[in-house]
Write an enzyme that holds these catalytic residues in place. Structure first.
Site, PDB file in Angstrom:
ATOM      1  N   GLU A  95      35.675  68.598  46.579  1.00  0.00           N
ATOM      2  CA  GLU A  95      36.048  69.549  47.638  1.00  0.00           C
ATOM      3  C   GLU A  95      35.536  70.949  47.335  1.00  0.00           C
ATOM      4  O   GLU A  95      35.739  71.466  46.235  1.00  0.00           O
ATOM      5  CB  GLU A  95      37.579  69.645  47.720  1.00  0.00           C
ATOM      6  CG  GLU A  95      38.275  68.325  47.912  1.00  0.00           C
ATOM      7  CD  GLU A  95      38.655  68.061  49.357  1.00  0.00           C
ATOM      8  OE1 GLU A  95      38.250  68.843  50.231  1.00  0.00           O
ATOM      9  OE2 GLU A  95      39.362  67.070  49.588  1.00  0.00           O
ATOM     10  N   CYS A 108      35.609  78.630  47.300  1.00  0.00           N
ATOM     11  CA  CYS A 108      36.564  77.983  46.388  1.00  0.00           C
ATOM     12  C   CYS A 108      35.934  76.680  45.895  1.00  0.00           C
ATOM     13  O   CYS A 108      35.607  75.803  46.700  1.00  0.00           O
ATOM     14  CB  CYS A 108      37.869  77.724  47.144  1.00  0.00           C
ATOM     15  SG  CYS A 108      39.088  76.877  46.137  1.00  0.00           S
ATOM     16  N   CYS A 115      42.770  65.648  39.525  1.00  0.00           N
ATOM     17  CA  CYS A 115      43.343  66.519  38.491  1.00  0.00           C
ATOM     18  C   CYS A 115      44.321  65.709  37.644  1.00  0.00           C
ATOM     19  O   CYS A 115      45.134  64.959  38.188  1.00  0.00           O
ATOM     20  CB  CYS A 115      44.056  67.708  39.126  1.00  0.00           C
ATOM     21  SG  CYS A 115      44.702  68.862  37.892  1.00  0.00           S
ATOM     22  N   CYS A 119      51.431  68.603  38.738  1.00  0.00           N
ATOM     23  CA  CYS A 119      52.299  69.538  39.448  1.00  0.00           C
ATOM     24  C   CYS A 119      52.896  68.844  40.664  1.00  0.00           C
ATOM     25  O   CYS A 119      52.176  68.199  41.434  1.00  0.00           O
ATOM     26  CB  CYS A 119      51.509  70.775  39.868  1.00  0.00           C
ATOM     27  SG  CYS A 119      50.712  71.580  38.472  1.00  0.00           S
ATOM     28  N   CYS A 122      51.588  69.699  44.487  1.00  0.00           N
ATOM     29  CA  CYS A 122      50.146  69.768  44.769  1.00  0.00           C
ATOM     30  C   CYS A 122      49.597  68.392  45.136  1.00  0.00           C
ATOM     31  O   CYS A 122      49.801  67.417  44.413  1.00  0.00           O
ATOM     32  CB  CYS A 122      49.429  70.313  43.536  1.00  0.00           C
ATOM     33  SG  CYS A 122      47.633  70.296  43.683  1.00  0.00           S
ATOM     34  N   GLU A 167      41.769  71.014  36.889  1.00  0.00           N
ATOM     35  CA  GLU A 167      42.256  72.030  35.953  1.00  0.00           C
ATOM     36  C   GLU A 167      41.046  72.512  35.141  1.00  0.00           C
ATOM     37  O   GLU A 167      40.584  71.827  34.231  1.00  0.00           O
ATOM     38  CB  GLU A 167      43.342  71.405  35.048  1.00  0.00           C
ATOM     39  CG  GLU A 167      43.763  72.270  33.888  1.00  0.00           C
ATOM     40  CD  GLU A 167      44.012  73.733  34.227  1.00  0.00           C
ATOM     41  OE1 GLU A 167      44.904  74.031  35.022  1.00  0.00           O
ATOM     42  OE2 GLU A 167      43.277  74.589  33.683  1.00  0.00           O
ATOM     43  N   SER A 198      41.386  79.725  37.691  1.00  0.00           N
ATOM     44  CA  SER A 198      42.846  79.617  37.735  1.00  0.00           C
ATOM     45  C   SER A 198      43.295  78.426  36.900  1.00  0.00           C
ATOM     46  O   SER A 198      42.715  77.339  36.981  1.00  0.00           O
ATOM     47  CB  SER A 198      43.287  79.437  39.194  1.00  0.00           C
ATOM     48  OG  SER A 198      44.667  79.168  39.250  1.00  0.00           O
ATOM     49  N   SER A 221      48.685  80.086  37.116  1.00  0.00           N
ATOM     50  CA  SER A 221      49.633  79.583  38.114  1.00  0.00           C
ATOM     51  C   SER A 221      51.020  79.569  37.482  1.00  0.00           C
ATOM     52  O   SER A 221      51.369  78.644  36.757  1.00  0.00           O
ATOM     53  CB  SER A 221      49.221  78.171  38.553  1.00  0.00           C
ATOM     54  OG  SER A 221      47.977  78.233  39.215  1.00  0.00           O
ATOM     55  N   ASN A 223      54.310  80.158  39.089  1.00  0.00           N
ATOM     56  CA  ASN A 223      55.065  79.258  39.976  1.00  0.00           C
ATOM     57  C   ASN A 223      56.537  79.073  39.661  1.00  0.00           C
ATOM     58  O   ASN A 223      57.231  78.306  40.343  1.00  0.00           O
ATOM     59  CB  ASN A 223      54.402  77.868  40.054  1.00  0.00           C
ATOM     60  CG  ASN A 223      52.991  77.941  40.615  1.00  0.00           C
ATOM     61  OD1 ASN A 223      52.644  78.922  41.252  1.00  0.00           O
ATOM     62  ND2 ASN A 223      52.191  76.929  40.379  1.00  0.00           N
ATOM     63  N   CYS A 339      45.421  75.966  49.783  1.00  0.00           N
ATOM     64  CA  CYS A 339      45.802  75.710  48.388  1.00  0.00           C
ATOM     65  C   CYS A 339      46.686  74.482  48.283  1.00  0.00           C
ATOM     66  O   CYS A 339      47.645  74.334  49.032  1.00  0.00           O
ATOM     67  CB  CYS A 339      46.628  76.868  47.832  1.00  0.00           C
ATOM     68  SG  CYS A 339      45.727  78.370  47.660  1.00  0.00           S
TER      69      CYS A 339
HETATM   70  N1  SAH Z   1      44.450  73.709  38.645  1.00  0.00           N
HETATM   71  C1  SAH Z   1      44.357  75.096  38.743  1.00  0.00           C
HETATM   72  C2  SAH Z   1      43.489  75.565  39.871  1.00  0.00           C
HETATM   73  C3  SAH Z   1      43.583  74.809  41.162  1.00  0.00           C
HETATM   74  S1  SAH Z   1      45.090  74.926  42.027  1.00  0.00           S
HETATM   75  C4  SAH Z   1      45.736  75.708  38.837  1.00  0.00           C
HETATM   76  O1  SAH Z   1      46.694  74.992  39.006  1.00  0.00           O
HETATM   77  O2  SAH Z   1      45.822  76.910  38.697  1.00  0.00           O
HETATM   78  C5  SAH Z   1      44.943  76.484  42.852  1.00  0.00           C
HETATM   79  C6  SAH Z   1      46.261  77.121  43.239  1.00  0.00           C
HETATM   80  O3  SAH Z   1      46.891  76.373  44.290  1.00  0.00           O
HETATM   81  C7  SAH Z   1      47.263  77.178  42.089  1.00  0.00           C
HETATM   82  O4  SAH Z   1      47.749  78.482  41.928  1.00  0.00           O
HETATM   83  C8  SAH Z   1      48.370  76.250  42.553  1.00  0.00           C
HETATM   84  O5  SAH Z   1      49.614  76.654  42.028  1.00  0.00           O
HETATM   85  C9  SAH Z   1      48.275  76.385  44.052  1.00  0.00           C
HETATM   86  N2  SAH Z   1      48.898  75.275  44.788  1.00  0.00           N
HETATM   87  C10 SAH Z   1      48.971  73.987  44.413  1.00  0.00           C
HETATM   88  N3  SAH Z   1      49.637  73.270  45.362  1.00  0.00           N
HETATM   89  C11 SAH Z   1      49.986  74.134  46.340  1.00  0.00           C
HETATM   90  C12 SAH Z   1      50.676  73.996  47.598  1.00  0.00           C
HETATM   91  N4  SAH Z   1      51.131  72.809  48.013  1.00  0.00           N
HETATM   92  N5  SAH Z   1      50.842  75.086  48.346  1.00  0.00           N
HETATM   93  C13 SAH Z   1      50.360  76.286  47.941  1.00  0.00           C
HETATM   94  N6  SAH Z   1      49.696  76.472  46.787  1.00  0.00           N
HETATM   95  C14 SAH Z   1      49.507  75.417  45.987  1.00  0.00           C
HETATM   96 FE1  SF4 Z   2      46.086  70.296  39.093  1.00  0.00          FE
HETATM   97 FE2  SF4 Z   2      46.298  72.881  39.767  1.00  0.00          FE
HETATM   98 FE3  SF4 Z   2      47.147  70.955  41.452  1.00  0.00          FE
HETATM   99 FE4  SF4 Z   2      48.482  71.472  39.201  1.00  0.00          FE
HETATM  100  S1  SF4 Z   2      48.206  72.875  40.937  1.00  0.00           S
HETATM  101  S2  SF4 Z   2      47.939  69.431  39.968  1.00  0.00           S
HETATM  102  S3  SF4 Z   2      46.848  71.951  37.789  1.00  0.00           S
HETATM  103  S4  SF4 Z   2      45.057  71.301  40.806  1.00  0.00           S
END
Ligand code: SAH
Ligand code: SF4
Length: 355
Positions: A95, A108, A115, A119, A122, A167, A198, A221, A223, A339
């Protein structure tokens, strides 16, 4: 001397190309090839008539270019374009999202297919990890978008965020090699100030990133506002504790112009209270930090909801008293480009770390 078995031309730096061409080829040919691949961003080396035909023929037969091709493209009503780009090595796809804005464009990009971090909020996590991307596949995403949309990386209004699938710090050598090519003035030509990586908080890799002379800016991140809450949302916290993550942030060698960016995905009734905001302030209090709030983008199988707008405002007001705090507006929600929404439709043969 024949060409060494390298997967693709994309991802090779000048030294690699020199090696590849061998001592029988004048050294300046490697520079010309590098220039064609990255600075001029040619889709086909046949366009590079500065290279002798004999050399182009030899390259074509022995080494694929590595250009990514479009598998699918989705256009959002807000101008966001989401690509599923096909990786020539094995036909998997990844993507890549372009978010055009009046003042600046943001690309992006992904660092892995899927991944391995789990999380809970996500969608990418549901894929598990298929594999990491090579440096060429990371650079190739940027080159594709720039070529397709006529973007000039040397223009001040173009940013890259490594916030797509994956990641990045679990693929650090390739992320760093890609960054060197992207930031080389003789290469793609982005400024280091315009690339952000990130991470979910792979603590030992943060110091390794900090030791690199050419590196993207760092976003974490966060969170969550405390250990227990973060373990719930991001189980990787059981391995890399919040206190250790904060310690790695304090030790991180920021460049004079740099801030640490903290992303905070806000979820209704989970981490959106004023008390959370105050805890975030005390966690980040001694850091040169900025906070980006992202209201959760919901998705199938995600057990959380997006917060009330008043909660987001109240949270932002509290944090803003101590440090810059922005609300990141979702882009491309209608095409699942926002995101946390990046998950391919059908992906057989997944490897999940949870198994
Ligand atoms: N894996 C890395 C980078 C990709 S995720 C990371 O986790 O930082 C990019 C961003 O999207 C991260 O800050 C993550 O916390 C956020 N993200 C993941 N799932 C999301 C969701 N459902 N809604 C909004 N942001 C989300
Ligand atoms: Fe992977 Fe980032 Fe999604 Fe977490 S938020 S599952 S590290 S892509």
């Amino acid at each position: 001397m024949g060409l060494r078995a390298q997967p693709t031309l994309l991802g090779l730096d000048v030294a690699d190309l020199r090696d590849l061409l061998g001592p029988g080829t004048p050294a300046f040919r490697a520079r010309q090839l590098y220039d064609a691949l990255y600075k001029r961003n040619v889709a086909d080396l046949e366009e590079t008539t500065a290279l002798p035909k004999e050399l182009r023929d030899r390259l074509r037969s022995e080494m694929p270019h590595g250009r990514l091709t479009v598998d699918q493209r989705f256009n959002s009503a807000d101008g966001t374009v989401r690509y599923l780009l096909k990786l020539p090595a094995d036909g998997r796809s990844v993507e890549t999202v372009l978010m055009p804005q009046e003042q600046r464009h943001t690309i992006c990009i992904s660092s892995q297919v899927g991944c391995p971090v789990d999380c809970r909020f996500c969608l990418t996590a549901q894929m598990g990890l298929e594999r990491s991307l090579s440096a060429g596949e990371i650079v190739g995403q940027v080159l594709h978008v720039c070529r397709e949309h006529g973007l000039d990386p040397r223009a001040a209004h173009c940013n890259i965020v490594m916030m797509g699938m994956g990641e990045p710090l679990l693929n650090l050598p390739n992320v760093l090699k890609a960054t060197r090519i992207l930031c080389d003035d003789n290469g793609v030509g982005f400024s280091q100030r315009r690339i952000t990586v990130s991470t979910s908080g792979i603590v030992p890799k943060i110091a390794e990133l900090g030791a690199a002379d050419i590196r993207p800016k760092l976003a974490i991140s966060l969170n969550a506002s405390h250990e227990e809450q973060r373990r719930e949302l991001m189980p990787i916290t059981k391995k890399y504790h919040l206190a250790d993550l904060m310690e790695a942030c304090r030790a991180y060698p920021l460049r004079p112009w740099e801030f640490l960016m903290f992303e905070y995905v806000m979820m209704r009734g989970v981490n959106d209270a004023d008390a959370d905001a105050r805890r975030v302030v005390s966690l980040l209090g001694n850091l040169k930090a900025k906070v980006n709030i992202i209201a959760l983008n919901p998705g199938p199988g995600i057990p959380y909801e997006t917060p009330d707008p008043e909660r987001v405002d109240s949270f932002q007001k509290i944090v803003m008293r101590s440090m810059p705090c922005y609300i990141r507006r979702p882009r491309g929600l209608d095409i699942y480009a926002a995101c946390g929404q990046l998950k391919k439709m059908q992906t057989p043969g997944l490897v999940s770390l949870k198994e």
